[in-house]
Every structure is written in C-alpha cells, then in structure tokens.
Write an enzyme that holds these catalytic residues in place. Structure first.
Site, PDB file in Angstrom:
ATOM      1  N   ASN A  99       0.733  -1.257   0.140  1.00  0.00           N
ATOM      2  CA  ASN A  99      -0.014  -0.029   0.041  1.00  0.00           C
ATOM      3  C   ASN A  99       0.933   1.234   0.020  1.00  0.00           C
ATOM      4  O   ASN A  99       0.627   2.075   0.812  1.00  0.00           O
ATOM      5  CB  ASN A  99      -1.060   0.031   1.201  1.00  0.00           C
ATOM      6  CG  ASN A  99      -1.966   0.929   0.963  1.00  0.00           C
ATOM      7  OD1 ASN A  99      -2.283   1.543  -0.199  1.00  0.00           O
ATOM      8  ND2 ASN A  99      -2.557   1.214   2.089  1.00  0.00           N
ATOM      9  N   HIS A 117       3.322   4.618  -0.836  1.00  0.00           N
ATOM     10  CA  HIS A 117       2.902   5.954  -0.634  1.00  0.00           C
ATOM     11  C   HIS A 117       4.391   6.860  -0.976  1.00  0.00           C
ATOM     12  O   HIS A 117       5.376   6.109  -0.984  1.00  0.00           O
ATOM     13  CB  HIS A 117       2.046   6.738   0.294  1.00  0.00           C
ATOM     14  CG  HIS A 117       2.556   6.413   1.395  1.00  0.00           C
ATOM     15  ND1 HIS A 117       3.684   6.843   2.170  1.00  0.00           N
ATOM     16  CD2 HIS A 117       1.921   5.575   2.535  1.00  0.00           C
ATOM     17  CE1 HIS A 117       4.064   6.489   3.361  1.00  0.00           C
ATOM     18  NE2 HIS A 117       2.965   5.637   3.718  1.00  0.00           N
ATOM     19  N   HIS A 172       6.979   5.873   1.312  1.00  0.00           N
ATOM     20  CA  HIS A 172       7.935   4.544   1.052  1.00  0.00           C
ATOM     21  C   HIS A 172       9.123   4.924  -0.142  1.00  0.00           C
ATOM     22  O   HIS A 172      10.019   4.552  -0.169  1.00  0.00           O
ATOM     23  CB  HIS A 172       7.060   3.462   0.349  1.00  0.00           C
ATOM     24  CG  HIS A 172       5.998   3.067   1.506  1.00  0.00           C
ATOM     25  ND1 HIS A 172       4.705   3.130   1.738  1.00  0.00           N
ATOM     26  CD2 HIS A 172       6.245   2.113   2.660  1.00  0.00           C
ATOM     27  CE1 HIS A 172       4.127   2.353   2.721  1.00  0.00           C
ATOM     28  NE2 HIS A 172       5.211   2.165   3.379  1.00  0.00           N
ATOM     29  N   GLU A 222      12.030   6.920   9.599  1.00  0.00           N
ATOM     30  CA  GLU A 222      11.930   7.663  10.850  1.00  0.00           C
ATOM     31  C   GLU A 222      10.651   8.065  11.570  1.00  0.00           C
ATOM     32  O   GLU A 222      10.532   7.934  12.734  1.00  0.00           O
ATOM     33  CB  GLU A 222      12.895   8.856  10.977  1.00  0.00           C
ATOM     34  CG  GLU A 222      14.388   8.509  10.772  1.00  0.00           C
ATOM     35  CD  GLU A 222      15.250   9.794  10.506  1.00  0.00           C
ATOM     36  OE1 GLU A 222      14.521  10.992  10.396  1.00  0.00           O
ATOM     37  OE2 GLU A 222      16.457   9.712  10.517  1.00  0.00           O
ATOM     38  N   VAL A 276       8.161  11.730   5.495  1.00  0.00           N
ATOM     39  CA  VAL A 276       7.697  12.757   4.530  1.00  0.00           C
ATOM     40  C   VAL A 276       6.216  13.065   4.968  1.00  0.00           C
ATOM     41  O   VAL A 276       5.494  12.242   5.468  1.00  0.00           O
ATOM     42  CB  VAL A 276       7.742  11.777   3.060  1.00  0.00           C
ATOM     43  CG1 VAL A 276       7.184  12.621   1.978  1.00  0.00           C
ATOM     44  CG2 VAL A 276       9.152  11.457   2.710  1.00  0.00           C
ATOM     45  N   MET A 288       2.979  11.070   6.061  1.00  0.00           N
ATOM     46  CA  MET A 288       2.283  10.142   5.126  1.00  0.00           C
ATOM     47  C   MET A 288       2.305   8.892   5.841  1.00  0.00           C
ATOM     48  O   MET A 288       3.266   8.211   6.335  1.00  0.00           O
ATOM     49  CB  MET A 288       3.151   9.963   3.890  1.00  0.00           C
ATOM     50  CG  MET A 288       2.829  11.278   2.953  1.00  0.00           C
ATOM     51  SD  MET A 288       3.751  10.977   1.402  1.00  0.00           S
ATOM     52  CE  MET A 288       3.377  12.781   0.678  1.00  0.00           C
TER      53      MET A 288
END
Ligand code: PAF
Length: 222
Positions: A32, A34, A37, A150, A178, A186
């Site tokens: 899944n 985004h 990743h 992180e 991010v 995210m």
C-alpha cells in the site's frame, strides 16, 4: 523490475549481483505504497547499486482486533510506484515461506524493554512480530543495508537493537519523515481517518513543531 516470490530465487539473484560487485539495499514494507515509501527507496538507491523492496503483510505484528484481514493489499498500484523509483526487484514471499511451521510454532525474536513502552504498551506482541519478520527478511535477502522510516521511531529503534545486539552484518538506515502539505506524516493508515480526525491529526505535528521551537529558544516548563 524483477518480481520474485521465493527465498531461493531471491538469494540466487542477490548472489549474482554481488558477484558483479554490486551493493544491495533492502526496503521492507507492508505494501500500500505512498510517497513516504518512495523516499525510503530513493535513499536506498543512493546507498546501493541494487534495490530490493519486499511487500509482505506480516500477520504476527497485527494484534487481536487489528486490521490484518482488511489491510489494503494493492500490489498492482504498488508495482507502478516501484517502477517510478526504479527498484530492481520486488520480493513478495507467501506467508508459508516466511512462517513455514505456522506463525504460532515459529521462532520469535524479542527485543526487551523498548518493545514494551509507548506504542508497545498498547499493542502487546506488535514489536515482537516486527522484530521477527524483519530478522527473517534480512536473513532471506542478506542485504548490505536496509532502510526504515524515521516516522516509526520506536520500530526503527527496536530494529537497531535487533541487529546490533547479535552483530548482524547489515547497516540500518533511517529516512526522514515525509509529510502531506498540511504537515500530516504520510501513512497508509491515514486512509482510515474521517474528515474530522484528519483535520485534528494535523494539530499533532503543529504542536510538536511549536514545542521544539520553544525548547530550542530556551523556554523550559519549570
Ligand atoms: O513499517 C512497516 O512497514 C512494517 O512494520 C515492516 C518494517 C515492513 C515490518 O513488517
């Protein structure tokens, strides 16, 4: 991009790359995928010649009543995202390959202390499941480096201990969080938030930013 399901095939491919002098990075994921990743994969790409991403929804890290059954399995769109960041191989082992004796009877990896506080206090067994599956994936792929976000600070710390205590020969890297434009980190599970929860969730980031600015400016609570 190669798609590999079995450990034997993965090891053969990695051994061929290594013989050609390549350095290997592994990015373990639940799928899944985004932008968060993809940033892990970009970091992996900067520190290795070959990037392998695993997509495995690991049953042992989901507690009773958590979302294992319903966790979004989006392999088709994941493949497209992996190709955007030029990943070399996607590893999708079946549960029977990761837990050949069933996960109840399987050997577990336990990192004491850090696994039982914070998030771990509310999710008994979660970090044991994470440490176990990451240990298995590292053993299957035997990468030079592996990258984790992180955002999941506690998870990254558990994994660091799991690797450093027994001196496993792999370098663990953390990639910065991010965020969406409004500051929310995210995460695949953001999709579960209602509009109201989504709005409230952004306050968390703002409050942490504000607190860290004030502490940096010398303010103390006492
Ligand atoms: O952070 C995740 O996606 C998972 O916990 C991990 C590290 C892939 C283990 O299943």
């Amino acid at each position: 991009m190669l798609i590999i399901e079995g450990t034997a095939a993965l090891r053969q491919q990695i051994s061929d790359w290594r013989q050609a002098g390549d350095r290997i990075a592994l990015v373990p994921t639940l799928g899944n995928l985004h932008g968060g990743h993809q940033s892990l994969m970009q970091l992996a790409r900067r520190s290795a010649d070959r990037v392998v991403v695993s997509v495995f929804v690991n049953p042992t890290q989901f507690g009773l009543g958590e979302d294992y059954e319903n966790y979004p399995r989006t392999l088709e769109s994941d493949r497209a995202k992996l190709m955007e960041v030029q990943v070399d191989a996607l590893f999708t082992p079946p549960v029977s390959e990761v837990y050949p004796n069933g996960h109840e009877a399987s050997t577990h990896v336990e990192v004491p202390g850090i696994s039982d506080i914070l998030c771990g206090a509310f999710r008994p067994g979660h970090f044991r499941g994470v440490a176990t599956v990451v240990c298995k994936l590292l053993s299957m792929a035997q990468p030079d480096t592996a990258v984790f976000g992180e955002k999941d600070w506690q998870q990254r710390t558990v994994i660091r201990h799991m690797v450093e205590d027994p001196a496993l020969p792999v370098d663990i890297q953390g990639a910065p969080t991010v965020r969406e434009d409004d500051g929310l980190a995210m995460s695949s599970r953001n999709a579960y938030l209602s509009d109201e929860e989504r709005r409230v969730a952004t306050h968390l980031f703002r409050i942490m930013e504000l607190a860290s600015t004030r502490v940096r400016d010398g303010e103390r609570p006492y």
